[in-house]
Design a protein around this motif. Structure first.
Motif, PDB file in Angstrom:
ATOM      1  N   THR A  86     -46.803 -17.225 -10.649  1.00  0.00           N
ATOM      2  CA  THR A  86     -47.363 -15.913 -10.959  1.00  0.00           C
ATOM      3  C   THR A  86     -46.405 -15.195 -11.899  1.00  0.00           C
ATOM      4  N   HIS A  87     -46.861 -14.059 -12.414  1.00  0.00           N
ATOM      5  CA  HIS A  87     -46.021 -13.215 -13.271  1.00  0.00           C
ATOM      6  C   HIS A  87     -46.036 -11.801 -12.710  1.00  0.00           C
ATOM      7  N   PRO A  88     -44.868 -11.228 -12.410  1.00  0.00           N
ATOM      8  CA  PRO A  88     -44.824  -9.878 -11.855  1.00  0.00           C
ATOM      9  C   PRO A  88     -45.030  -8.770 -12.896  1.00  0.00           C
ATOM     10  N   GLY A 123     -53.273 -11.268 -11.775  1.00  0.00           N
ATOM     11  CA  GLY A 123     -54.022 -12.492 -12.035  1.00  0.00           C
ATOM     12  C   GLY A 123     -54.012 -13.540 -10.947  1.00  0.00           C
ATOM     13  N   GLY A 124     -52.935 -13.638 -10.209  1.00  0.00           N
ATOM     14  CA  GLY A 124     -52.848 -14.653  -9.173  1.00  0.00           C
ATOM     15  C   GLY A 124     -52.214 -15.940  -9.676  1.00  0.00           C
ATOM     16  N   PRO A 125     -51.948 -16.876  -8.754  1.00  0.00           N
ATOM     17  CA  PRO A 125     -51.263 -18.123  -9.097  1.00  0.00           C
ATOM     18  C   PRO A 125     -52.080 -18.990 -10.067  1.00  0.00           C
ATOM     19  N   HIS A 126     -51.364 -19.658 -10.959  1.00  0.00           N
ATOM     20  CA  HIS A 126     -51.992 -20.524 -11.960  1.00  0.00           C
ATOM     21  C   HIS A 126     -50.979 -21.555 -12.453  1.00  0.00           C
ATOM     22  N   THR A 127     -51.484 -22.556 -13.164  1.00  0.00           N
ATOM     23  CA  THR A 127     -50.634 -23.561 -13.793  1.00  0.00           C
ATOM     24  C   THR A 127     -50.939 -23.581 -15.291  1.00  0.00           C
ATOM     25  N   VAL A 128     -50.000 -24.112 -16.074  1.00  0.00           N
ATOM     26  CA  VAL A 128     -50.194 -24.290 -17.507  1.00  0.00           C
ATOM     27  C   VAL A 128     -49.659 -25.668 -17.859  1.00  0.00           C
ATOM     28  N   GLU A 129     -50.420 -26.415 -18.672  1.00  0.00           N
ATOM     29  CA  GLU A 129     -49.960 -27.751 -19.042  1.00  0.00           C
ATOM     30  C   GLU A 129     -50.324 -28.079 -20.481  1.00  0.00           C
ATOM     31  N   ASN A 130     -49.511 -28.920 -21.082  1.00  0.00           N
ATOM     32  CA  ASN A 130     -49.783 -29.426 -22.430  1.00  0.00           C
ATOM     33  C   ASN A 130     -50.772 -30.568 -22.291  1.00  0.00           C
ATOM     34  N   ILE A 131     -51.930 -30.406 -22.928  1.00  0.00           N
ATOM     35  CA  ILE A 131     -52.951 -31.459 -22.851  1.00  0.00           C
ATOM     36  C   ILE A 131     -53.118 -32.190 -24.177  1.00  0.00           C
ATOM     37  N   GLY A 132     -52.254 -31.895 -25.134  1.00  0.00           N
ATOM     38  CA  GLY A 132     -52.341 -32.513 -26.444  1.00  0.00           C
ATOM     39  C   GLY A 132     -51.454 -33.731 -26.576  1.00  0.00           C
ATOM     40  N   GLU A 133     -51.445 -34.292 -27.782  1.00  0.00           N
ATOM     41  CA  GLU A 133     -50.649 -35.481 -28.068  1.00  0.00           C
ATOM     42  C   GLU A 133     -49.393 -35.162 -28.861  1.00  0.00           C
ATOM     43  N   GLU A 134     -49.037 -33.868 -28.904  1.00  0.00           N
ATOM     44  CA  GLU A 134     -47.814 -33.411 -29.546  1.00  0.00           C
ATOM     45  C   GLU A 134     -47.229 -32.297 -28.695  1.00  0.00           C
ATOM     46  N   PRO A 135     -45.949 -31.953 -28.891  1.00  0.00           N
ATOM     47  CA  PRO A 135     -45.402 -30.818 -28.148  1.00  0.00           C
ATOM     48  C   PRO A 135     -46.234 -29.561 -28.422  1.00  0.00           C
ATOM     49  N   ALA A 136     -46.368 -28.718 -27.411  1.00  0.00           N
ATOM     50  CA  ALA A 136     -47.059 -27.435 -27.558  1.00  0.00           C
ATOM     51  C   ALA A 136     -45.999 -26.339 -27.574  1.00  0.00           C
ATOM     52  N   VAL A 137     -46.172 -25.370 -28.474  1.00  0.00           N
ATOM     53  CA  VAL A 137     -45.243 -24.242 -28.553  1.00  0.00           C
ATOM     54  C   VAL A 137     -46.033 -22.966 -28.306  1.00  0.00           C
ATOM     55  N   VAL A 138     -45.548 -22.192 -27.340  1.00  0.00           N
ATOM     56  CA  VAL A 138     -46.199 -20.942 -26.963  1.00  0.00           C
ATOM     57  C   VAL A 138     -45.162 -19.832 -27.032  1.00  0.00           C
ATOM     58  N   GLN A 146     -35.928  -4.351 -16.368  1.00  0.00           N
ATOM     59  CA  GLN A 146     -34.657  -5.067 -16.253  1.00  0.00           C
ATOM     60  C   GLN A 146     -34.508  -5.667 -14.858  1.00  0.00           C
ATOM     61  N   GLY A 147     -34.079  -6.929 -14.824  1.00  0.00           N
ATOM     62  CA  GLY A 147     -33.826  -7.613 -13.565  1.00  0.00           C
ATOM     63  C   GLY A 147     -35.027  -8.284 -12.930  1.00  0.00           C
ATOM     64  N   LEU A 148     -36.232  -8.034 -13.447  1.00  0.00           N
ATOM     65  CA  LEU A 148     -37.429  -8.653 -12.890  1.00  0.00           C
ATOM     66  C   LEU A 148     -37.638 -10.010 -13.546  1.00  0.00           C
ATOM     67  N   PRO A 149     -37.843 -11.070 -12.753  1.00  0.00           N
ATOM     68  CA  PRO A 149     -38.058 -12.382 -13.378  1.00  0.00           C
ATOM     69  C   PRO A 149     -39.378 -12.411 -14.141  1.00  0.00           C
ATOM     70  N   THR A 150     -39.451 -13.266 -15.128  1.00  0.00           N
ATOM     71  CA  THR A 150     -40.692 -13.434 -15.880  1.00  0.00           C
ATOM     72  C   THR A 150     -41.704 -14.236 -15.073  1.00  0.00           C
ATOM     73  N   THR A 151     -41.223 -15.213 -14.328  1.00  0.00           N
ATOM     74  CA  THR A 151     -42.100 -16.124 -13.594  1.00  0.00           C
ATOM     75  C   THR A 151     -41.611 -16.274 -12.164  1.00  0.00           C
ATOM     76  N   ASN A 152     -42.542 -16.242 -11.204  1.00  0.00           N
ATOM     77  CA  ASN A 152     -42.260 -16.529  -9.803  1.00  0.00           C
ATOM     78  C   ASN A 152     -43.020 -17.785  -9.431  1.00  0.00           C
ATOM     79  N   PHE A 153     -42.288 -18.822  -9.047  1.00  0.00           N
ATOM     80  CA  PHE A 153     -42.937 -20.080  -8.664  1.00  0.00           C
ATOM     81  C   PHE A 153     -43.442 -19.991  -7.229  1.00  0.00           C
ATOM     82  N   VAL A 154     -44.625 -20.563  -6.996  1.00  0.00           N
ATOM     83  CA  VAL A 154     -45.247 -20.530  -5.677  1.00  0.00           C
ATOM     84  C   VAL A 154     -44.792 -21.767  -4.924  1.00  0.00           C
TER      85      VAL A 154
END
Length: 158
Positions: A86-88, A123-138, A146-154
């Motif tokens: 998730t993202h806070p 938004g709630g928990p989700h996953t993101v994955e590269n489904i292509g045949e080359e590196p994906a850049v986002v 300040q101090g809040l993480p960008t991502t919280n793993f479930v």
């Protein structure tokens, strides 16, 4: 010296830095009146995303505290993924290369170069994955505090 100039696109502002070689922007001058020499120096502004909701369809909120903006470049190797998380704080993700799949329960979205989306604290928990045949850049822009993480793993409960 900064010069702020409003542009016709809603919510966008162009900032001229007074640097040599930078063209001035005149929103009152019709593009048809531009000559070929100045046309290559005019700003080209294309809105990419403007929304009040995230991918989940829910509105987003900003965290209380000392504001902090972040811009991250995330490179997914072929087959790479981010596990359930998730993202806070709200964020905008812009795919510059490759193909990614964003999955939240039954909601599956795919994005390619030039596409963007908003992910939010609601938004709630989700996953993101590269489904292509080359590196994906986002590129990810986060409106956080300040101090809040960008991502919280479930993690599963013990």
């Amino acid at each position: 010296m900064f010069k702020l100039v409003s542009v016709a696109a809603p919510g966008l502002v162009a900032i001229g830095l007074g640097l040599g070689g930078c063209a001035s922007f005149d929103q009152n001058k019709p593009a048809a009146q531009s000559d070929a020499a100045s046309a290559s120096k005019e700003l080209q502004i294309k809105p990419i995303l403007q929304t009040t909701t995230g991918l989940s369809g829910k509105t987003f909120t900003y965290p209380e505290g000392e504001a902090e903006l972040r811009l991250l470049r995330v490179e997914f190797p072929v087959g790479g993924s981010v596990p359930l998380h998730t993202h806070p704080a709200p964020l905008i993700a812009y795919v510059s290369q490759g193909q990614i799949r964003h999955t939240r329960g039954d909601q599956v979205n795919t994005f390619g170069p030039g596409q963007a989306f908003v992910e939010s604290d609601q938004g709630g928990p989700h996953t993101v994955e590269n489904i292509g045949e080359e590196p994906a850049v986002v590129f990810v822009a986060v409106a956080s505090k300040q101090g809040l993480p960008t991502t919280n793993f479930v993690t599963s409960a013990p």
